[in-house]
Enzyme design. Sequence first.
Site, PDB file in Angstrom:
ATOM      1  N   ASN A   6     -28.554   0.204  11.465  1.00 14.03           N
ATOM      2  CA  ASN A   6     -29.035   1.480  10.916  1.00 14.03           C
ATOM      3  C   ASN A   6     -30.398   1.208  10.297  1.00 14.03           C
ATOM      4  O   ASN A   6     -30.488   0.735   9.163  1.00 14.03           O
ATOM      5  CB  ASN A   6     -28.044   2.015   9.885  1.00 14.03           C
ATOM      6  N   ARG A  87     -27.795   3.808  14.879  1.00 19.42           N
ATOM      7  CA  ARG A  87     -27.922   5.174  14.389  1.00 19.42           C
ATOM      8  C   ARG A  87     -29.295   5.684  14.808  1.00 19.42           C
ATOM      9  O   ARG A  87     -30.318   5.063  14.524  1.00 19.42           O
ATOM     10  CB  ARG A  87     -27.810   5.217  12.867  1.00 19.42           C
ATOM     11  N   HIS A 175     -26.838  14.125   9.491  1.00 22.16           N
ATOM     12  CA  HIS A 175     -25.723  13.420   8.843  1.00 22.16           C
ATOM     13  C   HIS A 175     -24.431  13.535   9.642  1.00 22.16           C
ATOM     14  O   HIS A 175     -23.321  13.411   9.108  1.00 22.16           O
ATOM     15  CB  HIS A 175     -25.485  13.928   7.413  1.00 22.16           C
ATOM     16  N   ARG A 235     -37.085  15.241  -1.334  1.00 20.21           N
ATOM     17  CA  ARG A 235     -37.350  16.315  -0.369  1.00 20.21           C
ATOM     18  C   ARG A 235     -37.002  17.656  -0.988  1.00 20.21           C
ATOM     19  O   ARG A 235     -36.053  17.769  -1.757  1.00 20.21           O
ATOM     20  CB  ARG A 235     -36.527  16.100   0.905  1.00 20.21           C
ATOM     21  N   GLU A 373     -20.717   5.370   8.176  1.00 26.96           N
ATOM     22  CA  GLU A 373     -21.340   5.716   9.451  1.00 26.96           C
ATOM     23  C   GLU A 373     -21.280   4.542  10.428  1.00 26.96           C
ATOM     24  O   GLU A 373     -21.190   4.739  11.640  1.00 26.96           O
ATOM     25  CB  GLU A 373     -22.796   6.123   9.203  1.00 26.96           C
TER      26      GLU A 373
END
Length: 388
Positions: A6, A87, A175, A235, A373
């Site tokens: 990742n 990922r 996500h 963000r 993940e």
Amino acid sequence: MILVINAGSSSIKFAAYDAASLKLRLRGAIEELRNTPAFSIHAEDAALKTAFEDFPASGDHARYTAWILYALEKIFPDDAVAIAGHRVVHGGLHYDAPAKIDDAVLEDLQSLSPLAPNHQPHNLAAIRAVAEKSPALPQIACFDTSFHRTQPRLAQLFALPRDLIDEGVLRYGFHGLSYDHIVHELPTHLDAKSRRRVIAAHLGHGASMCALQNGRSIATTMGFTALDGLVMGARCGALDPGVVIHLIRQKGMSADDVDKMLHSKSGMLGVSGISDDVRALLKSDDPKAEEALDLFAYRAAREIGSLMAALGGLDALVFTAGIGENSPDMRKRICARADWTGLKLDEGLNEQNAGRISAASSAVEVLVIPANEELVIARACKTALEER
């Protein structure tokens, strides 16, 4: 052995799994690539940790990805890496499942980089580094967007001219790997009735929520890019597009200036002027820190209402990722604003970061499920190996 990578903007997380059982062999991370790289590893076998002592003092994504392969070859000489899974943040319209990487796929994914400029190039850099180090090693791309391809068309549409919609200017959502893991874990926590209408909240430096109807994504807070939706660490989340026009026309900012501000100088960092880290803000006595935390919770609670409208109700709320798993204070703030749903926290269980944190009298189950993940990617790699 399965290798999962990742690659983020300033870090590379990796994990090694047994190819047959999916037992985790080790997990590691290289962080602060832009400054002074730092390496960490988690493994039950202490001997594995000492095998990483020749960690390079400097390097880029390519060098460190190659080093990870080299290190695994050294510590597992009798168990070679059979496949690498990555990922990849954006899969666009066409990738709704994991994809075996070849030159054509890599070119497709490169074309999507403008839609995820802070993520996609780093994801692809790791893929290229593996291909250069081990050309014969099969690689699989697992996409954050693919989980949301089940959403109804109306949930994906912007009210824009039709030609832009046809070009793929749509709500993609992100996500997805995290939400895939939540769906896989829910049967161990909830009966079938209690998992019909679930909102999963992936709350970390990047944050989003997803409405899960019988385990399928039907709405999510992120849209065309990972900039939309909730307030995040740095963000802005959802923003009136008129603000962007104002910044360019009246403030004289360039598109690049606006891009940098919205991605890295906004969110809780921008509102507080202190930090993008919830832990640091909770320790501060500055009222701007408190306002940033409250704004994060307020916007999250509003999105719960929006996603409930898509679901037609709510049976369970699931918190995951860094803030979701580890901040009792933020979970409490969000749930307090959502108490109109009949949701009630057990404050003691919440403080303990327990798996189930709802009170016995709560009309809504509230869970905390750790993100994983990497395991989702490992499963996809295992399937790819079995299909060869």
